[in-house]
Design an enzyme around this catalytic site. Structure first.
Site, PDB file in Angstrom:
ATOM      1  N   CYS A   1       0.839  -1.212   0.000  1.00  0.00           N
ATOM      2  CA  CYS A   1       0.000   0.000   0.000  1.00  0.00           C
ATOM      3  C   CYS A   1       0.871   1.257   0.000  1.00  0.00           C
ATOM      4  O   CYS A   1       1.591   1.482  -0.953  1.00  0.00           O
ATOM      5  CB  CYS A   1      -0.985  -0.048   1.170  1.00  0.00           C
ATOM      6  SG  CYS A   1      -2.297   1.174   1.018  1.00  0.00           S
TER       7      CYS A   1
ATOM      8  N   HIS B   1      -3.750  -4.836   0.237  1.00  0.00           N
ATOM      9  CA  HIS B   1      -3.273  -5.324   1.534  1.00  0.00           C
ATOM     10  C   HIS B   1      -3.347  -6.837   1.582  1.00  0.00           C
ATOM     11  O   HIS B   1      -4.405  -7.387   1.885  1.00  0.00           O
ATOM     12  CB  HIS B   1      -4.141  -4.746   2.658  1.00  0.00           C
ATOM     13  CG  HIS B   1      -3.891  -3.302   2.899  1.00  0.00           C
ATOM     14  ND1 HIS B   1      -2.932  -2.862   3.781  1.00  0.00           N
ATOM     15  CD2 HIS B   1      -4.445  -2.196   2.363  1.00  0.00           C
ATOM     16  CE1 HIS B   1      -2.916  -1.533   3.786  1.00  0.00           C
ATOM     17  NE2 HIS B   1      -3.823  -1.103   2.928  1.00  0.00           N
TER      18      HIS B   1
ATOM     19  N   GLU C   1      -2.287  -8.758   3.788  1.00  0.00           N
ATOM     20  CA  GLU C   1      -2.571  -9.193   5.173  1.00  0.00           C
ATOM     21  C   GLU C   1      -4.045  -9.075   5.510  1.00  0.00           C
ATOM     22  O   GLU C   1      -4.493  -9.554   6.549  1.00  0.00           O
ATOM     23  CB  GLU C   1      -1.711  -8.385   6.156  1.00  0.00           C
ATOM     24  CG  GLU C   1      -2.168  -6.958   6.441  1.00  0.00           C
ATOM     25  CD  GLU C   1      -1.793  -5.928   5.370  1.00  0.00           C
ATOM     26  OE1 GLU C   1      -1.389  -6.328   4.256  1.00  0.00           O
ATOM     27  OE2 GLU C   1      -1.933  -4.727   5.647  1.00  0.00           O
TER      28      GLU C   1
END
Lengths: 210, 251
Positions: free
Chosen positions: A85, A191, A193
């Site tokens: 990001c 993202h 994650e």
């Protein structure tokens, strides 16, 4: 168990903990969140996450003395690097959020504001969107299908100077670069994650790059 | 194509998860960590956690619990309740939240929206707007978990929030909260037409059709609570329904 020692670069901004937890779920040997020089020397992989504004982030990186540490590790020691990001955007030559700021200069490009394409689009680009591969063989894309959805949240995008550095794009705004790569240097606008199963696969791919 | 998000909202009050009706008569429905773990296995696109008593009790949100919960949340997590300054927001993001939800503070200090958005980027600033219809036919905003009438008109306030730097708006009709008789399509349409940032509509979802109807009126994301707590409907069924209506959802 993946035998990597990952350094998540702590520059005082962002969801570092989420990245750490996702890496732990990937069963990586060691993950540290740090900005200490000794951790730069021992790590096998580096991740630069980030939430926030470009200028503030670069200011923090300079104040913490991380600019040279990151560049030396990546450019001289060839440590595999993943920007997530804002972390991907910081890899660029220059950012344009709240004024013009110099970036880390790891991959040539500029960070520009997303432009609305049509009435129904909204900026920031928030939510799940797909990736379209522009290069098929990049190891970061192993076992990730065409049109896989990832979670995005951003108002700016990486505009690469050299199209060879683009490995995937996303059909929003006028189509923006969602993944960049140059040898062992990678950046993703989404993202991983926070992207469930696809995100874990991408992180594992990165950890398996040596 | 950008997918329409299905977002369960978890309301947190005095150490447990609760659900009420019209911002009142709260029932305890479970504890926070198991709920987050369950939703993570159920293909939800995002989670919202709101500590609904923090502002009224003039205390901070429990960052430790948020950190614990965030550790098991591998989809985006928006968290709010009692956020009053940049330090609170920073602590929340460090605890693993991806976005900070603010509400009451915006009425006292609208510039706080700008402050947060400059510091962390507008995309992680979510302004939650709770509204009720008044006798003049217009909708007005309420703060402090729906207990304080601010006198601010909804459309003017939503526009102001956008101009000050909000990245998203969560719009909730207090009278429909927990009632499961459908989203307020009137405010969905009005607010989605006036702002350019993503709109999350909340309050009232009870049937599968409610979700597609709100999307058709301009909502970009659909938040719901009671339907997941008190009925058998799953996020996947909602997505399947949306898909049959030609609405893009995450695979």
């Amino acid at each position: 168990m993946i035998s990597a020692e990952v350094l998540i670069v702590d520059y005082g901004m962002g969801n570092l903990y989420s990245v750490k937890r996702a890496l732990e779920e990937c069963k990586v040997q060691k993950v540290v969140i740090s900005n200490k020089k000794e951790d730069f020397l021992t790590c096998t992989h580096m991740i630069l996450p980030g939430v926030g504004a470009f200028g503030d982030a670069m200011q923090n990186i300079h104040e913490l003395g991380l600019y040279d540490l990151i560049r030396e590790n990546v450019l001289n020691d060839k440590v595999p690097f993943l920007g997530i990001c804002l972390g991907m955007q910081l890899m660029a030559t220059r950012g344009t959020e709240y004024g013009s700021h110099e970036g880390l200069g790891l991959i040539d490009g500029e960070v520009l504001r997303l432009e609305k394409n049509g009435k129904s689009e909204r900026i920031p680009h928030v939510g799940w969107n797909e990736i379209k591969k522009t290069q098929q063989s990049n190891p970061l894309l192993n076992n990730i299908g065409e049109n896989s959805d990832f979670y995005f949240v951003h108002s700016y995008h990486f505009s690469a100077k050299n199209q060879d550095n683009v490995i995937a794009s996303t059909p929003y705004s006028h189509g923006f670069t969602s993944m960049v790569a140059k040898e062992h240097i990678f950046g993703v606008q989404f993202h991983p994650e926070k992207s469930g199963k696809n995100g874990f696969q991408l992180l594992k791919n990165f950890l398996n790059i040596n | 194509m950008l997918k329409t998000r299905i977002i369960p909202t978890l309301l947190w009050k005095d150490y447990g998860l609760v659900k009420g009706q019209k911002f009142d008569s709260w029932r305890v429905i479970g504890s926070i960590l198991p709920s987050v773990k369950v939703f993570n296995t159920r293909q939800v696109d995002e989670l919202v956690i709101l500590d609904i008593s923090a502002t009224q009790q003039q205390r901070k949100i429990d960052f430790k619990t948020i950190k614990e919960v965030a550790g098991f949340c591998f989809v985006p997590l928006s968290v709010g309740g009692g956020i009053r300054d940049v330090e609170d927001a920073k602590e929340l993001l460090r605890s693993g939240a991806d976005k900070v939800v603010i509400n009451s503070v915006c009425y006292e200090n609208p510039d706080f929206i700008t402050e947060l958005s400059k510091k962390f980027g507008s995309q992680c600033v979510v302004v939650s707007i709770d509204v009720k219809k008044h006798e003049d036919g217009k909708y007005y905003c309420y703060s402090h978990a729906g207990t304080v009438s601010t006198g601010q008109e909804m459309l003017a306030f939503a526009k102001m929030a956008e101009e000050k730097g909000a990245g998203e708006i969560i719009l909730n009709d207090i009278e429909r909260d927990g009632v499961m008789n459908g989203y307020n399509l009137e405010i969905t349409k009005q607010v989605s037409e006036i702002v350019n940032i993503p709109l999350i509509i909340s309050g009232g979802a009870g049937r599968l059709e409610d979700f597609s109807e709100a999307f058709n009126e301009g909502a970009n994301a659909l938040a719901a609570a009671a339907i997941f707590q008190f009925t058998q409907v799953t996020p996947m069924e909602i997505k399947d329904h949306l898909k049959t209506q030609g609405i893009p959802v995450r695979k």
